[in-house]
Design a protein around this motif. Structure first.
Motif, PDB file in Angstrom:
ATOM      1  N   ASP A   1      -6.629 -16.954  -2.790  1.00 51.72           N
ATOM      2  CA  ASP A   1      -8.064 -17.205  -2.653  1.00 51.72           C
ATOM      3  C   ASP A   1      -8.456 -17.604  -1.242  1.00 51.72           C
ATOM      4  O   ASP A   1      -9.622 -17.458  -0.854  1.00 51.72           O
ATOM      5  CB  ASP A   1      -8.503 -18.295  -3.641  1.00 51.72           C
ATOM      6  N   GLY A   2      -7.502 -18.082  -0.456  1.00 52.64           N
ATOM      7  CA  GLY A   2      -7.816 -18.496   0.910  1.00 52.64           C
ATOM      8  C   GLY A   2      -8.115 -17.353   1.853  1.00 52.64           C
ATOM      9  O   GLY A   2      -8.695 -17.571   2.923  1.00 52.64           O
ATOM     10  N   LEU A   3      -7.745 -16.121   1.483  1.00 51.61           N
ATOM     11  CA  LEU A   3      -8.045 -14.977   2.334  1.00 51.61           C
ATOM     12  C   LEU A   3      -9.492 -14.565   2.137  1.00 51.61           C
ATOM     13  O   LEU A   3      -9.974 -14.456   1.014  1.00 51.61           O
ATOM     14  CB  LEU A   3      -7.112 -13.808   2.001  1.00 51.61           C
ATOM     15  N   LYS A   4     -10.179 -14.273   3.234  1.00 53.00           N
ATOM     16  CA  LYS A   4     -11.611 -13.996   3.183  1.00 53.00           C
ATOM     17  C   LYS A   4     -11.927 -12.530   2.851  1.00 53.00           C
ATOM     18  O   LYS A   4     -12.967 -12.001   3.248  1.00 53.00           O
ATOM     19  CB  LYS A   4     -12.253 -14.373   4.525  1.00 53.00           C
ATOM     20  N   THR A   5     -11.053 -11.876   2.162  1.00 50.92           N
ATOM     21  CA  THR A   5     -11.287 -10.520   1.682  1.00 50.92           C
ATOM     22  C   THR A   5     -10.353 -10.270   0.517  1.00 50.92           C
ATOM     23  O   THR A   5      -9.483 -11.090   0.215  1.00 50.92           O
ATOM     24  CB  THR A   5     -11.068  -9.483   2.807  1.00 50.92           C
ATOM     25  N   TRP A   6     -10.515  -9.122  -0.163  1.00 47.31           N
ATOM     26  CA  TRP A   6      -9.760  -8.865  -1.384  1.00 47.31           C
ATOM     27  C   TRP A   6      -8.288  -8.557  -1.141  1.00 47.31           C
ATOM     28  O   TRP A   6      -7.461  -8.669  -2.039  1.00 47.31           O
ATOM     29  CB  TRP A   6     -10.389  -7.723  -2.174  1.00 47.31           C
ATOM     30  N   GLY A   7      -7.944  -8.158   0.109  1.00 46.00           N
ATOM     31  CA  GLY A   7      -6.548  -7.856   0.378  1.00 46.00           C
ATOM     32  C   GLY A   7      -6.305  -7.522   1.832  1.00 46.00           C
ATOM     33  O   GLY A   7      -7.134  -6.874   2.477  1.00 46.00           O
ATOM     34  N   ASP A   8      -5.184  -7.990   2.349  1.00 46.57           N
ATOM     35  CA  ASP A   8      -4.808  -7.726   3.738  1.00 46.57           C
ATOM     36  C   ASP A   8      -4.058  -6.393   3.808  1.00 46.57           C
ATOM     37  O   ASP A   8      -2.853  -6.341   4.074  1.00 46.57           O
ATOM     38  CB  ASP A   8      -3.941  -8.880   4.254  1.00 46.57           C
ATOM     39  N   GLY A   9      -4.783  -5.311   3.552  1.00 48.98           N
ATOM     40  CA  GLY A   9      -4.175  -3.988   3.548  1.00 48.98           C
ATOM     41  C   GLY A   9      -3.729  -3.572   4.939  1.00 48.98           C
ATOM     42  O   GLY A   9      -4.474  -3.713   5.913  1.00 48.98           O
ATOM     43  N   ARG A  10      -2.499  -3.061   5.017  1.00 49.93           N
ATOM     44  CA  ARG A  10      -1.954  -2.665   6.315  1.00 49.93           C
ATOM     45  C   ARG A  10      -1.236  -1.331   6.223  1.00 49.93           C
ATOM     46  O   ARG A  10      -0.709  -0.953   5.184  1.00 49.93           O
ATOM     47  CB  ARG A  10      -0.981  -3.723   6.836  1.00 49.93           C
ATOM     48  N   LEU A  11      -1.206  -0.646   7.341  1.00 51.67           N
ATOM     49  CA  LEU A  11      -0.459   0.600   7.461  1.00 51.67           C
ATOM     50  C   LEU A  11       0.198   0.624   8.832  1.00 51.67           C
ATOM     51  O   LEU A  11      -0.468   0.419   9.850  1.00 51.67           O
ATOM     52  CB  LEU A  11      -1.401   1.806   7.320  1.00 51.67           C
ATOM     53  N   THR A  12       1.509   0.859   8.853  1.00 50.41           N
ATOM     54  CA  THR A  12       2.239   1.054  10.101  1.00 50.41           C
ATOM     55  C   THR A  12       2.761   2.480  10.135  1.00 50.41           C
ATOM     56  O   THR A  12       3.392   2.948   9.179  1.00 50.41           O
ATOM     57  CB  THR A  12       3.411   0.073  10.233  1.00 50.41           C
ATOM     58  N   ILE A  13       2.477   3.173  11.230  1.00 50.54           N
ATOM     59  CA  ILE A  13       2.914   4.556  11.418  1.00 50.54           C
ATOM     60  C   ILE A  13       3.880   4.571  12.595  1.00 50.54           C
ATOM     61  O   ILE A  13       3.482   4.336  13.736  1.00 50.54           O
ATOM     62  CB  ILE A  13       1.718   5.486  11.690  1.00 50.54           C
ATOM     63  N   LEU A  14       5.140   4.831  12.320  1.00 54.25           N
ATOM     64  CA  LEU A  14       6.178   4.841  13.352  1.00 54.25           C
ATOM     65  C   LEU A  14       6.386   6.253  13.863  1.00 54.25           C
ATOM     66  O   LEU A  14       6.606   7.180  13.073  1.00 54.25           O
ATOM     67  CB  LEU A  14       7.491   4.298  12.783  1.00 54.25           C
ATOM     68  N   GLY A  15       6.312   6.416  15.179  1.00 54.59           N
ATOM     69  CA  GLY A  15       6.548   7.709  15.795  1.00 54.59           C
ATOM     70  C   GLY A  15       7.668   7.650  16.809  1.00 54.59           C
ATOM     71  O   GLY A  15       8.169   6.566  17.152  1.00 54.59           O
ATOM     72  N   THR A  16       8.048   8.802  17.327  1.00 51.32           N
ATOM     73  CA  THR A  16       9.122   8.862  18.317  1.00 51.32           C
ATOM     74  C   THR A  16       8.694   8.317  19.669  1.00 51.32           C
ATOM     75  O   THR A  16       9.542   7.965  20.491  1.00 51.32           O
ATOM     76  CB  THR A  16       9.590  10.314  18.487  1.00 51.32           C
ATOM     77  N   GLU A  17       7.377   8.232  19.923  1.00 53.24           N
ATOM     78  CA  GLU A  17       6.883   7.769  21.215  1.00 53.24           C
ATOM     79  C   GLU A  17       6.039   6.496  21.111  1.00 53.24           C
ATOM     80  O   GLU A  17       5.401   6.099  22.084  1.00 53.24           O
ATOM     81  CB  GLU A  17       6.047   8.868  21.876  1.00 53.24           C
ATOM     82  N   GLY A  18       6.006   5.878  19.948  1.00 54.55           N
ATOM     83  CA  GLY A  18       5.218   4.663  19.789  1.00 54.55           C
ATOM     84  C   GLY A  18       4.894   4.418  18.331  1.00 54.55           C
ATOM     85  O   GLY A  18       5.458   5.047  17.434  1.00 54.55           O
ATOM     86  N   PHE A  19       3.978   3.482  18.097  1.00 55.55           N
ATOM     87  CA  PHE A  19       3.575   3.215  16.719  1.00 55.55           C
ATOM     88  C   PHE A  19       2.132   2.756  16.679  1.00 55.55           C
ATOM     89  O   PHE A  19       1.563   2.285  17.659  1.00 55.55           O
ATOM     90  CB  PHE A  19       4.495   2.178  16.054  1.00 55.55           C
ATOM     91  N   ILE A  20       1.541   2.931  15.494  1.00 54.18           N
ATOM     92  CA  ILE A  20       0.181   2.469  15.216  1.00 54.18           C
ATOM     93  C   ILE A  20       0.250   1.498  14.060  1.00 54.18           C
ATOM     94  O   ILE A  20       0.941   1.756  13.065  1.00 54.18           O
ATOM     95  CB  ILE A  20      -0.743   3.647  14.849  1.00 54.18           C
ATOM     96  N   GLU A  21      -0.444   0.379  14.194  1.00 54.30           N
ATOM     97  CA  GLU A  21      -0.618  -0.532  13.054  1.00 54.30           C
ATOM     98  C   GLU A  21      -2.099  -0.654  12.759  1.00 54.30           C
ATOM     99  O   GLU A  21      -2.908  -0.864  13.665  1.00 54.30           O
ATOM    100  CB  GLU A  21      -0.039  -1.918  13.329  1.00 54.30           C
ATOM    101  N   ILE A  22      -2.451  -0.519  11.485  1.00 57.72           N
ATOM    102  CA  ILE A  22      -3.837  -0.651  11.044  1.00 57.72           C
ATOM    103  C   ILE A  22      -3.945  -1.885  10.166  1.00 57.72           C
ATOM    104  O   ILE A  22      -3.155  -2.066   9.231  1.00 57.72           O
ATOM    105  CB  ILE A  22      -4.289   0.585  10.250  1.00 57.72           C
ATOM    106  N   ARG A  23      -4.885  -2.748  10.472  1.00 61.50           N
ATOM    107  CA  ARG A  23      -5.234  -3.894   9.634  1.00 61.50           C
ATOM    108  C   ARG A  23      -6.617  -3.576   9.078  1.00 61.50           C
ATOM    109  O   ARG A  23      -7.622  -3.717   9.755  1.00 61.50           O
ATOM    110  CB  ARG A  23      -5.190  -5.182  10.446  1.00 61.50           C
TER     111      ARG A  23
END
Length: 391
Positions: A295-317
């Motif tokens: 309940d302490g989180l100010k939204t319904w869920g801390d959804g995340r996605l990490t995309i690992l590539g050969t030259e770097g990565f992307i993280e989405i919050r």
């Protein structure tokens, strides 16, 4: 190779800083990313950003089934894309009353049949009880209409086989709205960056889908896995869609999966935790979903996605950056040269317009039919193969 690398970096730079509506582009020190004293804002601001005006109507559509609140975002996506909502039907008077309050100009049909037999309607949108969605979709397609449905759009492999058969026979569109990609601005932006080669070849995706349970607000079917299909079938369908989309895999196997009801014995038919590991022809994936957002989180869920590539990565919050920036739609990109932050809150959401155009033009720009079905197939197989856990 050097020119290719330079071209990729230039394209990524232009994409990040261009006129597509990027609100911020910053190279961040690691200590700022971990700063504990940033303000976390309210849930409403996670969807902040410019609202794209609706396009002139190109199709007429109707709604059947209002059992999940996702129906409102589904309807708005089609309206934005050029759909005109003309009627709806729901068996439940309280749900119908709420829908009429939101859309007072829309006719309430006397029955499902009235909508199915209305030749002016080209698309039916639904967020009915999950195990009723596929049978409804079959009826819709057999009446010559396209179908857009909330996830999970199908709750068993038997339903999937029937839907595939009828879709092939009728050539109608059966679109499942995987909203954590299609209606999330940061994830849409990540798709552009990955296709531009920003992180090289994708190796793996890690998708996390925590949810808040709010049991007092949930109907009885919510706690019965026969009705919602199980936790992997239900909420992890988003992550299977993202795995296929970002890796480009067209074939995949479920390496391992597990589910359990570890903390809600009062709901014996419920599942509150699930995870799965995937291996495909173009990349690997790991997925975890749960009903443990505190309940302490100010939204319904801390959804995340990490995309690992050969030259770097992307993280989405997706919904919140805990201890960091306000609102949602946060994208972090790290490559061989630097680390960047992108606020995606003003990015456009093209799914609704693409779907409407597909209905008019009989194309597959929003999502291919095979991708839609394969994401569901993998989720259903993972659910079926999952080992039951208890702790």
């Amino acid at each position: 190779m050097k020119n290719t690398s330079l071209n990729r970096r230039k394209f990524v730079k232009d994409t990040l800083a261009g006129a597509a509506g990027i609100a911020g582009l910053t190279t961040l020190p690691l200590d700022l990313l971990a700063a504990p004293n940033k303000i976390i804002v309210s849930e409403e601001s996670t969807t902040s950003g410019e609202v794209r005006p609706s396009l002139p109507p190109k199709i007429k559509f109707a709604v059947i089934g209002l059992n999940h609140g996702h129906i409102y975002s589904q309807v708005e996506a089609v309206i934005r894309g050029g759909g005109q909502l003309i009627s709806f039907y729901a068996k439940e008077d309280d749900l119908a009353a709420a829908f009429t309050k939101k859309y007072p100009q829309v006719k309430k049909a006397r029955s499902e049949k009235e909508i199915l037999e209305d030749k002016a309607i080209q698309l039916v949108v639904s967020a009915s009880i999950p195990d009723e969605r596929a049978p409804l979709g079959v009826r819709v397609m057999r009446h010559g209409k396209d179908f857009m449905v909330d996830k999970p759009g199908i709750t068993s492999l038997e339903q999937l086989a029937e839907v595939r058969r009828v879709q092939k026979e009728t050539k109608r569109i059966y679109s499942i709205m995987y909203s954590e990609r299609l209606e999330n601005k940061a994830t849409v932006k990540a798709g552009e960056l990955v296709k531009a080669g920003a992180i090289g070849k994708v190796i793996q995706t890690i998708g996390l889908g925590p949810h808040r349970m709010n049991p007092k607000t949930r109907p009885d079917w919510f706690f019965d896995r026969q009705r919602f299909g199980g936790i992997i079938c239900d909420i992890a369908s988003h992550q299977f869609d993202q795995y296929l989309y970002f890796t480009g895999s067209t074939q995949a196997d479920v390496v391992a999966a597990q589910v359990g009801n570890v903390n809600h014995p009062q709901y014996p038919k419920f599942e509150d935790f699930g995870d799965a590991m995937l291996r495909g022809n173009k990349g690997m994936g790991y997925i975890r979903v749960d009903w443990f957002t505190p309940d302490g989180l100010k939204t319904w869920g801390d959804g995340r996605l990490t995309i690992l590539g050969t030259e770097g990565f992307i993280e989405i919050r997706k919904n919140i950056d805990i201890g960091g920036r306000e609102g949602g739609n946060h994208l972090f990109l790290t490559d061989q040269k630097e680390m960047r932050y992108v606020d995606c809150s003003k990015e456009p959401l093209p799914y609704g317009e693409q779907l409407v155009n597909d209905i008019v033009n009989r194309t597959e720009t929003a999502m291919t039919q095979e991708h839609c079905f394969l994401a569901t197939e993998l989720a259903l197989k993972a659910q079926q193969q999952a080992k039951s856990i208890s702790i």
